[in-house]
Design a protein around this motif. Structure first.
Motif, PDB file in Angstrom:
ATOM      1  N   ARG A  73     -16.369 -17.545 -20.009  1.00 57.18           N
ATOM      2  CA  ARG A  73     -16.049 -18.741 -20.494  1.00 57.18           C
ATOM      3  C   ARG A  73     -15.643 -19.177 -21.929  1.00 57.18           C
ATOM      4  NH1 ARG A  73     -19.485 -23.412 -22.650  1.00 57.18           N
ATOM      5  NH2 ARG A  73     -18.724 -25.160 -21.085  1.00 57.18           N
ATOM      6  N   THR A  74     -16.002 -19.090 -23.091  1.00 52.42           N
ATOM      7  CA  THR A  74     -15.375 -19.143 -23.963  1.00 52.42           C
ATOM      8  C   THR A  74     -14.458 -18.729 -23.677  1.00 52.42           C
ATOM      9  OG1 THR A  74     -17.054 -18.564 -24.810  1.00 52.42           O
ATOM     10  CG2 THR A  74     -15.031 -18.615 -26.444  1.00 52.42           C
ATOM     11  N   VAL A  76     -12.085 -17.932 -21.498  1.00 55.32           N
ATOM     12  CA  VAL A  76     -11.295 -18.758 -19.758  1.00 55.32           C
ATOM     13  C   VAL A  76     -10.516 -19.928 -20.703  1.00 55.32           C
ATOM     14  CG1 VAL A  76     -11.542 -19.598 -17.643  1.00 55.32           C
ATOM     15  CG2 VAL A  76     -11.573 -17.398 -18.071  1.00 55.32           C
ATOM     16  N   LEU A  77     -11.151 -20.587 -21.623  1.00 57.10           N
ATOM     17  CA  LEU A  77     -11.381 -22.358 -21.783  1.00 57.10           C
ATOM     18  C   LEU A  77      -9.985 -22.096 -22.700  1.00 57.10           C
ATOM     19  CD1 LEU A  77     -14.812 -23.935 -22.355  1.00 57.10           C
ATOM     20  CD2 LEU A  77     -12.825 -24.327 -20.987  1.00 57.10           C
ATOM     21  N   PHE A  78     -10.579 -21.419 -23.610  1.00 62.61           N
ATOM     22  CA  PHE A  78      -9.153 -20.832 -24.961  1.00 62.61           C
ATOM     23  C   PHE A  78      -8.162 -20.512 -24.933  1.00 62.61           C
ATOM     24  CE2 PHE A  78      -7.910 -19.572 -28.580  1.00 62.61           C
ATOM     25  CZ  PHE A  78      -7.917 -19.799 -30.111  1.00 62.61           C
ATOM     26  N   ALA A  80      -7.138 -21.036 -20.982  1.00 59.36           N
ATOM     27  CA  ALA A  80      -6.101 -22.086 -20.566  1.00 59.36           C
ATOM     28  C   ALA A  80      -5.564 -22.724 -21.173  1.00 59.36           C
ATOM     29  CB  ALA A  80      -7.344 -22.355 -19.653  1.00 59.36           C
ATOM     30  N   ALA A  81      -6.728 -23.564 -22.946  1.00 54.61           N
ATOM     31  CA  ALA A  81      -5.437 -24.526 -23.377  1.00 54.61           C
ATOM     32  C   ALA A  81      -4.022 -23.370 -23.713  1.00 54.61           C
ATOM     33  CB  ALA A  81      -6.517 -24.459 -23.851  1.00 54.61           C
ATOM     34  N   VAL A 134     -16.655 -27.720 -26.654  1.00 46.59           N
ATOM     35  CA  VAL A 134     -15.343 -27.584 -25.784  1.00 46.59           C
ATOM     36  C   VAL A 134     -14.024 -28.138 -26.016  1.00 46.59           C
ATOM     37  CG1 VAL A 134     -14.421 -28.351 -23.544  1.00 46.59           C
ATOM     38  CG2 VAL A 134     -16.565 -27.180 -23.962  1.00 46.59           C
ATOM     39  N   VAL A 137     -11.963 -26.118 -29.613  1.00 41.41           N
ATOM     40  CA  VAL A 137     -11.886 -25.218 -28.618  1.00 41.41           C
ATOM     41  C   VAL A 137     -10.431 -25.406 -27.803  1.00 41.41           C
ATOM     42  CG1 VAL A 137     -12.331 -23.044 -26.927  1.00 41.41           C
ATOM     43  CG2 VAL A 137     -14.035 -24.157 -28.642  1.00 41.41           C
ATOM     44  N   LEU A 138     -10.223 -26.517 -26.981  1.00 40.31           N
ATOM     45  CA  LEU A 138      -8.725 -26.821 -26.350  1.00 40.31           C
ATOM     46  C   LEU A 138      -7.784 -27.060 -27.081  1.00 40.31           C
ATOM     47  CD1 LEU A 138     -10.513 -28.477 -23.120  1.00 40.31           C
ATOM     48  CD2 LEU A 138     -10.178 -26.625 -23.182  1.00 40.31           C
TER      49      LEU A 138
END
Length: 288
Positions: A73-74, A76-78, A80-81, A134, A137-138
Motif C-alpha cells: 500500500r505504501t 503503490v501510493l508513493f 503512483a505520485a 497519505v 507521502v503523495l
C-alpha cells in the motif's frame, strides 16, 4: 561483440550488483556509464538508464516480496505520485540542453553522496506502525519522481529515507518497497522521454540483461558484505564522479583552475576528516 560493448556490459553488471546490495545507486552509475563509455548523449543516456533501472528494480521486487519485505500500500501510493512527477520530469528533460541535464545530474550525485556519508536514519520503534500520512507521502513521492524523471537519478537513496521516515518502515522493508517505487517511477520517466528521445534498443536490452544478472548477484551478496562499509566506498566514488561531471561542463579555459580547486578542497577535507578529531566534517557525516 566489440570491446567497448563488452566493457559496457561488464560495468552494467556492476551497476546491478550495486542496486541489489544497496537498494539504490543504479542510475547514479548507469548514466555516466552510458555517456562516457557507450558514447550516448545526455538525453538518450538518461532515458536508457530509466529503462535499465526500472526493469532491474522490478525483478528485484520479486525476491523482497517473497521475504515479506514489501509494503504494497505504501509503495503503490508513493510510486503512483512518483509516476506523475517522473512523467512530467521526463517530458521536461527531453527539451532541456544536455549541459543543463548533466549539471543537474552531477548536483544530484553530490547530494546523494552526502546523504550516503551521513547515513540512513534509524526509525524509532514507536514510529514503526504509526498511521501513514497519505498527503505527505503523495507530495514527497511527486517531488522525488520529478527529480528522477528529469535527471534519471534520485531513486533509492531518496526513496528509502522517505519511506522509513514518512511510512515508519523498518529499513529492510523500506529497501524492498523502494524497488517497487523505483520501478514505477522509472517506467513513467522513461515514457516521458520516449516521446522525444530515440532509443538504441539493442544496447538498452543488452545493458538491462547484464544489470538484472548483477542485481540478482548483489541480492545474494547483501547478506555477506558489510553494507555500511560498502555504502561509504560507493559514496566517495559517486562524489568523485559528480565532481568530474561538473568539471567536464566547465569552459575549457577554466577546467584546470577548477580541477586544482576541487583537488585542493578534496585533499583538505580528507585531511580534516582523517586527522582532526573535532573536524566539522565528522559532525556533518556522523551527526554528532
Amino acid at each position: 561483440m566489440t570491446p567497448t560493448l563488452l566493457l559496457v556490459l561488464a560495468l552494467a553488471l556492476l551497476v546491478g550488483v550495486s542496486l541489489g546490495l544497496l537498494g539504490g545507486g543504479g542510475s547514479i552509475l548507469t548514466v555516466p556509464l552510458l555517456v562516457h563509455v557507450a558514447g550516448l548523449d545526455a538525453k538518450e543516456a538518461i532515458a536508457t538508464s530509466l529503462f535499465v533501472v526500472g526493469v532491474t528494480s522490478a525483478v528485484g521486487v520479486v525476491g523482497h516480496a517473497r521475504g515479506g519485505r514489501v509494503r504494497w500500500r505504501t509503495g503503490v501510493l508513493f510510486g503512483a505520485a512518483g509516476m506523475a512527477g517522473a512523467y512530467a520530469g521526463g517530458l521536461l528533460g527531453g527539451h532541456l540542453p544536455d549541459a543543463v541535464l548533466l549539471i543537474a545530474f552531477a548536483a544530484m550525485m553530490i547530494v546523494t553522496a552526502a546523504a550516503m556519508l551521513r547515513g540512513r536514519r534509524t526509525v524509532r520503534s514507536e514510529h514503526a506502525h504509526r498511521r501513514l500520512p497519505v498527503g505527505r507521502v503523495l507530495l514527497d513521492g511527486a517531488a522525488v519522481g520529478l527529480v528522477t524523471g528529469l535527471v534519471g537519478a534520485g531513486g533509492g537513496f531518496l526513496v528509502v529515507p522517505a519511506l522509513a521516515l514518512l511510512g515508519g518502515l523498518p529499513m529492510p522493508v523500506a529497501v524492498g518497497t523502494s524497488l517497487l517505487v523505483i520501478a514505477m517511477k522509472s517506467a513513467a520517466g522513461f515514457a516521458g522521454y520516449l516521446t522525444t528521445v530515440p532509443i538504441d534498443w539493442t544496447l538498452t536490452l543488452a545493458v538491462t540483461a547484464a544489470a538484472v544478472v548483477g542485481g540478482l548477484v548483489g541480492a545474494r551478496l547483501a547478506e555477506r558484505v558489510p553494507a555500511a562499509a560498502l555504502s561509504r566506498v560507493f559514496a566517495w566514488f559517486v562524489l568523485a564522479m559528480g565532481a568530474l561531471t561538473l568539471l567536464q561542463q566547465a569552459p575549457a579555459d577554466l577546467r584546470l583552475p577548477v580541477a586544482a580547486a576541487l583537488a585542493s578542497l578534496g585533499a583538505g577535507a580528507g585531511l580534516c576528516y582523517g586527522l582532526v578529531p573535532r573536524c566539522p566534517l565528522r559532525r556533518a557525516v556522523h551527526g554528532s
